[in-house]
Motif scaffolding. Structure first.
Motif, PDB file in Angstrom:
ATOM      1  N   GLU A   1       9.406 113.396 -40.840  1.00 43.16           N
ATOM      2  CA  GLU A   1      10.669 112.932 -40.253  1.00 43.16           C
ATOM      3  C   GLU A   1      11.735 114.017 -40.313  1.00 43.16           C
ATOM      4  OE1 GLU A   1      11.739 109.327 -42.258  1.00 43.16           O
ATOM      5  OE2 GLU A   1       9.990 108.245 -41.481  1.00 43.16           O
ATOM      6  N   VAL A   2      11.844 114.677 -41.460  1.00 38.92           N
ATOM      7  CA  VAL A   2      12.835 115.750 -41.612  1.00 38.92           C
ATOM      8  C   VAL A   2      12.510 116.902 -40.670  1.00 38.92           C
ATOM      9  CG1 VAL A   2      13.696 117.507 -43.210  1.00 38.92           C
ATOM     10  CG2 VAL A   2      13.479 115.141 -43.960  1.00 38.92           C
ATOM     11  N   ALA A   3      11.231 117.240 -40.549  1.00 41.85           N
ATOM     12  CA  ALA A   3      10.837 118.328 -39.650  1.00 41.85           C
ATOM     13  C   ALA A   3      11.180 117.979 -38.204  1.00 41.85           C
ATOM     14  CB  ALA A   3       9.347 118.614 -39.796  1.00 41.85           C
ATOM     15  N   GLY A   4      10.963 116.718 -37.822  1.00 39.09           N
ATOM     16  CA  GLY A   4      11.304 116.296 -36.461  1.00 39.09           C
ATOM     17  C   GLY A   4      12.793 116.386 -36.199  1.00 39.09           C
ATOM     18  N   LYS A   5      13.604 115.932 -37.168  1.00 40.09           N
ATOM     19  CA  LYS A   5      15.056 116.016 -37.019  1.00 40.09           C
ATOM     20  C   LYS A   5      15.512 117.472 -36.947  1.00 40.09           C
ATOM     21  CE  LYS A   5      16.018 111.659 -39.361  1.00 40.09           C
ATOM     22  NZ  LYS A   5      16.566 111.032 -40.569  1.00 40.09           N
ATOM     23  N   ALA A   6      14.916 118.307 -37.790  1.00 43.87           N
ATOM     24  CA  ALA A   6      15.277 119.728 -37.788  1.00 43.87           C
ATOM     25  C   ALA A   6      14.915 120.363 -36.446  1.00 43.87           C
ATOM     26  CB  ALA A   6      14.583 120.458 -38.927  1.00 43.87           C
ATOM     27  N   PHE A   7      13.758 120.002 -35.911  1.00 39.61           N
ATOM     28  CA  PHE A   7      13.336 120.544 -34.621  1.00 39.61           C
ATOM     29  C   PHE A   7      14.338 120.184 -33.536  1.00 39.61           C
ATOM     30  CE2 PHE A   7      11.230 119.658 -30.566  1.00 39.61           C
ATOM     31  CZ  PHE A   7      10.830 120.943 -30.228  1.00 39.61           C
ATOM     32  N   HIS A   8      14.758 118.916 -33.500  1.00 37.05           N
ATOM     33  CA  HIS A   8      15.702 118.487 -32.474  1.00 37.05           C
ATOM     34  C   HIS A   8      17.065 119.165 -32.656  1.00 37.05           C
ATOM     35  CE1 HIS A   8      12.995 115.731 -30.620  1.00 37.05           C
ATOM     36  NE2 HIS A   8      12.771 115.100 -31.765  1.00 37.05           N
ATOM     37  N   THR A   9      17.511 119.302 -33.891  1.00 35.63           N
ATOM     38  CA  THR A   9      18.795 119.963 -34.149  1.00 35.63           C
ATOM     39  C   THR A   9      18.752 121.423 -33.711  1.00 35.63           C
ATOM     40  OG1 THR A   9      19.205 118.505 -36.025  1.00 35.63           O
ATOM     41  CG2 THR A   9      20.468 120.548 -35.942  1.00 35.63           C
ATOM     42  N   VAL A  10      17.678 122.103 -34.074  1.00 35.60           N
ATOM     43  CA  VAL A  10      17.550 123.516 -33.703  1.00 35.60           C
ATOM     44  C   VAL A  10      17.417 123.646 -32.193  1.00 35.60           C
ATOM     45  CG1 VAL A  10      16.032 125.528 -33.867  1.00 35.60           C
ATOM     46  CG2 VAL A  10      16.629 124.244 -35.912  1.00 35.60           C
ATOM     47  N   SER A  11      16.658 122.755 -31.574  1.00 33.56           N
ATOM     48  CA  SER A  11      16.483 122.809 -30.115  1.00 33.56           C
ATOM     49  C   SER A  11      17.812 122.651 -29.391  1.00 33.56           C
ATOM     50  CB  SER A  11      15.525 121.713 -29.652  1.00 33.56           C
ATOM     51  OG  SER A  11      14.247 121.929 -30.164  1.00 33.56           O
ATOM     52  N   GLU A  12      18.643 121.735 -29.872  1.00 31.09           N
ATOM     53  CA  GLU A  12      19.944 121.526 -29.241  1.00 31.09           C
ATOM     54  C   GLU A  12      20.830 122.755 -29.380  1.00 31.09           C
ATOM     55  OE1 GLU A  12      21.561 118.051 -31.038  1.00 31.09           O
ATOM     56  OE2 GLU A  12      20.174 116.699 -30.009  1.00 31.09           O
ATOM     57  N   LYS A  13      20.795 123.391 -30.548  1.00 33.03           N
ATOM     58  CA  LYS A  13      21.666 124.536 -30.800  1.00 33.03           C
ATOM     59  C   LYS A  13      21.153 125.797 -30.119  1.00 33.03           C
ATOM     60  CE  LYS A  13      23.608 122.779 -34.992  1.00 33.03           C
ATOM     61  NZ  LYS A  13      25.020 122.838 -35.117  1.00 33.03           N
ATOM     62  N   VAL A  14      19.825 125.970 -30.089  1.00 33.46           N
ATOM     63  CA  VAL A  14      19.247 127.184 -29.522  1.00 33.46           C
ATOM     64  C   VAL A  14      19.187 127.090 -28.005  1.00 33.46           C
ATOM     65  CG1 VAL A  14      17.144 128.577 -29.413  1.00 33.46           C
ATOM     66  CG2 VAL A  14      17.956 127.732 -31.590  1.00 33.46           C
ATOM     67  N   GLY A  15      18.794 125.933 -27.516  1.00 29.69           N
ATOM     68  CA  GLY A  15      18.736 125.720 -26.070  1.00 29.69           C
ATOM     69  C   GLY A  15      17.771 126.662 -25.387  1.00 29.69           C
ATOM     70  N   ASP A  16      18.251 127.351 -24.336  1.00 28.93           N
ATOM     71  CA  ASP A  16      17.396 128.250 -23.551  1.00 28.93           C
ATOM     72  C   ASP A  16      17.187 129.611 -24.214  1.00 28.93           C
ATOM     73  OD1 ASP A  16      17.147 126.333 -21.601  1.00 28.93           O
ATOM     74  OD2 ASP A  16      18.896 127.050 -20.476  1.00 28.93           O
ATOM     75  N   LYS A  17      17.787 129.835 -25.355  1.00 30.18           N
ATOM     76  CA  LYS A  17      17.670 131.123 -26.040  1.00 30.18           C
ATOM     77  C   LYS A  17      16.352 131.253 -26.793  1.00 30.18           C
ATOM     78  CE  LYS A  17      22.632 131.304 -26.670  1.00 30.18           C
ATOM     79  NZ  LYS A  17      23.721 131.247 -27.637  1.00 30.18           N
ATOM     80  N   MET A  18      15.591 130.151 -26.901  1.00 33.28           N
ATOM     81  CA  MET A  18      14.332 130.176 -27.634  1.00 33.28           C
ATOM     82  C   MET A  18      13.301 131.002 -26.855  1.00 33.28           C
ATOM     83  SD  MET A  18      11.952 127.029 -28.983  1.00 33.28           S
ATOM     84  CE  MET A  18      13.328 126.212 -29.714  1.00 33.28           C
ATOM     85  N   PRO A  19      12.603 131.915 -27.519  1.00 31.32           N
ATOM     86  CA  PRO A  19      11.578 132.713 -26.837  1.00 31.32           C
ATOM     87  C   PRO A  19      10.485 131.812 -26.262  1.00 31.32           C
ATOM     88  CG  PRO A  19      12.015 133.574 -29.033  1.00 31.32           C
ATOM     89  CD  PRO A  19      12.747 132.287 -28.909  1.00 31.32           C
ATOM     90  N   ASP A  20       9.928 132.245 -25.135  1.00 31.19           N
ATOM     91  CA  ASP A  20       8.896 131.455 -24.476  1.00 31.19           C
ATOM     92  C   ASP A  20       7.686 131.236 -25.370  1.00 31.19           C
ATOM     93  OD1 ASP A  20      10.366 131.135 -22.175  1.00 31.19           O
ATOM     94  OD2 ASP A  20       9.532 132.939 -21.224  1.00 31.19           O
ATOM     95  N   SER A  21       7.336 132.229 -26.187  1.00 29.41           N
ATOM     96  CA  SER A  21       6.166 132.087 -27.056  1.00 29.41           C
ATOM     97  C   SER A  21       6.348 130.954 -28.051  1.00 29.41           C
ATOM     98  CB  SER A  21       5.870 133.397 -27.795  1.00 29.41           C
ATOM     99  OG  SER A  21       6.979 133.747 -28.607  1.00 29.41           O
ATOM    100  N   VAL A  22       7.554 130.805 -28.592  1.00 26.68           N
ATOM    101  CA  VAL A  22       7.841 129.726 -29.538  1.00 26.68           C
ATOM    102  C   VAL A  22       7.832 128.383 -28.817  1.00 26.68           C
ATOM    103  CG1 VAL A  22       9.538 128.771 -31.133  1.00 26.68           C
ATOM    104  CG2 VAL A  22       9.137 131.241 -31.076  1.00 26.68           C
ATOM    105  N   ALA A  23       8.476 128.332 -27.658  1.00 24.94           N
ATOM    106  CA  ALA A  23       8.520 127.089 -26.891  1.00 24.94           C
ATOM    107  C   ALA A  23       7.118 126.647 -26.488  1.00 24.94           C
ATOM    108  CB  ALA A  23       9.395 127.268 -25.654  1.00 24.94           C
ATOM    109  N   ASP A  24       6.279 127.596 -26.077  1.00 31.41           N
ATOM    110  CA  ASP A  24       4.896 127.260 -25.710  1.00 31.41           C
ATOM    111  C   ASP A  24       4.117 126.739 -26.901  1.00 31.41           C
ATOM    112  OD1 ASP A  24       5.404 128.046 -23.119  1.00 31.41           O
ATOM    113  OD2 ASP A  24       4.518 130.055 -23.378  1.00 31.41           O
TER     114      ASP A  24
END
Length: 100
Positions: free
Chosen positions: A55-78
């Motif tokens: 649950e904590v990992a899921g919340k952290a993922f969503h929080t980081v995704s919102e803050k990072v947005g499109d700046k996340m490298p494609d390799s990580v997103a894939d």
């Protein structure tokens, strides 16, 4: 609590590896460890800790995704996308781990 369990596990491992008591003492320790691991209270605690971790990992993922947005490298997103797709099977959550 987690740090205490880690310390006790390390202490037990060090004792087993460093002891000169022989095979008999090793077998006693192994049997005790197996009994502890099969204890329903211990199993429930491990399950709930795993669930809370997911649950904590899921919340952290969503929080980081919102803050990072499109700046996340494609390799990580894939990689995240492939983990989520793999986890859609029966009995697994979206992190690829079983819910047993």
């Amino acid at each position: 609590m987690r740090y205490r369990l880690t310390f006790v596990a390390g202490l037990a491992l060090g004792y087993v590896l460093g002891t000169r008591a022989g095979r008999e003492r090793y077998e006693k320790l192994k049997k005790s460890a197996r009994e502890i691991a099969q204890n329903p209270a211990v199993r429930n605690t491990v399950e709930s800790a795993g669930q809370q971790g997911r649950e904590v990992a899921g919340k952290a993922f969503h929080t980081v995704s919102e803050k990072v947005g499109d700046k996340m490298p494609d390799s990580v997103a894939d990689r995240v996308r492939s983990l989520r797709e793999r986890g859609q099977g029966p009995g697994e959550d979206d992190w690829g781990t079983t819910n047993t």
